[in-house]
Enzyme design. Structure first.
Site, short mmCIF file in Angstrom:
data_model
loop_
_atom_site.label_atom_id
_atom_site.label_comp_id
_atom_site.label_asym_id
_atom_site.label_seq_id
_atom_site.Cartn_x
_atom_site.Cartn_y
_atom_site.Cartn_z
N ALA A 167 43.38 -8.88 44.50
CA ALA A 167 43.69 -7.52 44.93
C ALA A 167 44.01 -7.57 46.42
CB ALA A 167 42.50 -6.58 44.68
N TRP A 169 43.70 -5.53 48.80
CA TRP A 169 42.70 -4.93 49.69
C TRP A 169 41.43 -5.77 49.81
CZ3 TRP A 169 38.34 -4.47 46.92
CH2 TRP A 169 38.45 -4.27 45.53
N CYS A 170 41.29 -6.78 48.96
CA CYS A 170 40.06 -7.58 48.90
C CYS A 170 40.04 -8.61 50.03
CB CYS A 170 39.96 -8.27 47.53
SG CYS A 170 38.66 -9.53 47.43
N THR A 171 38.96 -8.63 50.80
CA THR A 171 38.80 -9.58 51.91
C THR A 171 38.81 -11.02 51.40
OG1 THR A 171 37.49 -7.97 53.16
CG2 THR A 171 37.35 -10.29 53.84
N THR A 174 42.26 -12.14 50.46
CA THR A 174 43.06 -12.40 51.66
C THR A 174 42.72 -13.77 52.24
OG1 THR A 174 43.16 -10.03 52.13
CG2 THR A 174 43.67 -11.54 53.94
#
Length: 485
Positions: A167, A169-171, A174
């Site tokens: 996802a 938005w997921c740290t 990333t």
């Protein structure tokens, strides 16, 4: 020497010669009624003697079973994966234990609560997962983007397809991206997808391909799944579950893991792979996704006898969760406090308290369902339990002993919307008072006295009634004879 005549003078029950007695129909009728009355009242008295009588009182709890309390449970979650299911305990004294595993067992289940294999044993996950380089805007993407339209095709065209479900938005997603793309590029250079056909690294954006991720039961991001000829179902000792990668996420670790997957495979030419899979594309595309998307959690935990919480949730130190996609619906098969009561003790307990069987575990068999597709998303299901200890003392053979110390509870449940990750929470409070149930002793001498009183009383009353009836009839006959003369 005392003569027999003097002994006979002590007789309380002097006999009238049979020749001097007279039988009557009225007396026979009263005798039958008296006998039936004696039998009826004797049966009533015997039933009362055999019936257990108890007295109930409420006293201050003076527990003798230590400062800890056992909570035993068996709860099924149709939409929570065993991969991330965590059992946590906390209390008002500051105790906070996360992901208890020693006394907990997990079993993968399908949406109908049917088991899909033996006990779930998660792969070892490092306490600290190593990541690679920081994100680079100029990074060349080496993994292949997959969608619902092409996923089945590529999953079946390659012996190994490793997919990063992520996802944006997921740290954690990333942090994984630069290592994943570099590892994918290295593997493409070593094993050309156009010529080799053994392995391909892909990626799926779960914010865009929602249904695809849901079909593969992706609940945490990033989830690295391994598909072997179209399926990520791992079969081991009768256990069926998704095959996932849990190791370090730096480039070298990823490449090493991929090499281990490729090593036992024989090289297939691109032409043979295409010919084989083009003829089976239609059939393989219809292969259903694995049904193992839920988890049954059973076992016990020990908590202090203070207000606290038993929480079951999705937990991971290296994954993120989309709260809007988490569904904590569950079915409670068993939830009880205290030591487990053996069948023998339970039978004895029911002798003293016949209604006890249906009052101990009030949540057993109840289902609490929410749906992430509608307004019920982000739902935390809370149960508020008021626990009361019941102590049963029984008496047998004029001796008193403690039969059992068991815990009953009342429950109130609610569905609460929250912006946080949904959980299933059991908030429990122990009452400072306890219920004391004592079996009242029955005196056998008192029973015999009552039986004698019943027999003697009925015999006496029947005799009085017979005498009155006999004298009344005799007087009536005399009156009739007087009138005739």
């Amino acid at each position: 020497m005392i003569s027999s005549s003097k002994i006979k003078s002590l007789d309380f029950y002097r006999k009238i010669p049979r020749d001097l007695t007279e039988a009557s129909l009225s007396g026979a009728g009263l005798s039958i009624i008296a006998a039936l009355s004696m039998m009826f009242l004797f049966g009533m008295e015997l039933n009362d003697y055999l019936t257990v009588s108890t007295s109930t009182s409420v006293v201050v709890d003076k527990s003798s079973d230590g400062e800890f309390l056992r909570i035993e449970f068996n709860i099924s979650f149709p939409a929570l994966s065993c991969e991330f299911a965590s059992v946590d305990v906390s209390d008002v004294l500051g105790t906070n234990r996360l992901n208890i595993t020693k006394t907990i067992h997990k079993f993968s289940i399908d949406s109908h609560l049917n088991p899909t294999g033996s006990e779930f044993h998660a792969a070892p996950i490092p306490m600290v997962i190593k990541h690679g380089d920081d994100f680079d805007e100029a990074l060349v993407e080496g993994s292949f983007p997959l969608t619902s339209a092409n996923f089945d095709k590529y999953a079946n065209n390659y012996q190994i397809l490793v997919v990063n479900f992520y996802a944006p938005w997921c740290t954690w997603s990333t942090r994984l991206r630069p290592s994943w793309e570099k590892a994918a590029k290295i593997m493409r250079e070593r094993y050309d997808p156009e010529l080799d056909g053994r392995i391909l690294l892909g990626k799926v954006d779960c914010t865009d391909q929602i249904e695809l991720c849901r079909r593969h039961h992706v609940q945490g991001y990033p989830s690295i799944r391994i598909f072997r000829k179209g399926s990520d179902v791992r079969e081991s000792h009768g256990h069926h579950d998704h095959e996932s990668y849990y190791g370090d996420r730096d480039t070298d670790s990823l490449v090493t893991a991929m090499e281990v997957l490729v090593a036992p495979l024989h090289m297939e030419s691109h032409r043979l792979a295409l010919e084989k899979n083009s003829s089976n594309t239609t059939d393989n595309a219809k292969r259903p996704a694995p049904l193992a998307g839920g988890c049954r959690i059973e076992g016990f935990v020990r908590v202090k006898k203070v207000p606290g919480n038993l929480v079951i949730s999705a937990h991971s130190t290296s994954h993120s969760f989309d709260a809007s996609q988490m569904n904590m619906s569950h079915v409670i098969s068993h939830l009880s406090f205290g030591k487990k009561i053996s069948p023998r003790v339970m039978n004895e307990l029911r002798r003293v308290i016949p209604y006890i069987g249906g009052s101990i575990d009030r949540l057993n068999g109840r289902a609490y369902i929410s749906h992430v597709e509608d307004a019920n998303a982000n739902v935390t299901i809370e149960h508020y339990l008021q626990v009361v200890k019941t102590e049963v003392i029984t008496r047998r053979a004029s001796r008193e002993y403690k039969l059992v110390e068991e815990y009953e509870y009342t429950a109130h449940s609610s569905l609460v919307h929250s912006i946080n990750i949904p959980v299933a929470k059991f908030h429990f409070e122990l009452s400072p008072m306890q219920v004391l149930v004592t079996e009242n002793a029955k005196s056998f001498s008192h029973f015999i006295t009552n039986v004698c009183a019943i027999i003697g009383g009925i015999f006496t009353v029947a005799g009085i009634l017979d005498s009155i009836l006999h004298n009344t009839l005799r007087i009536m006959k005399k009156v009739e004879l007087g009138k005739n003369f």
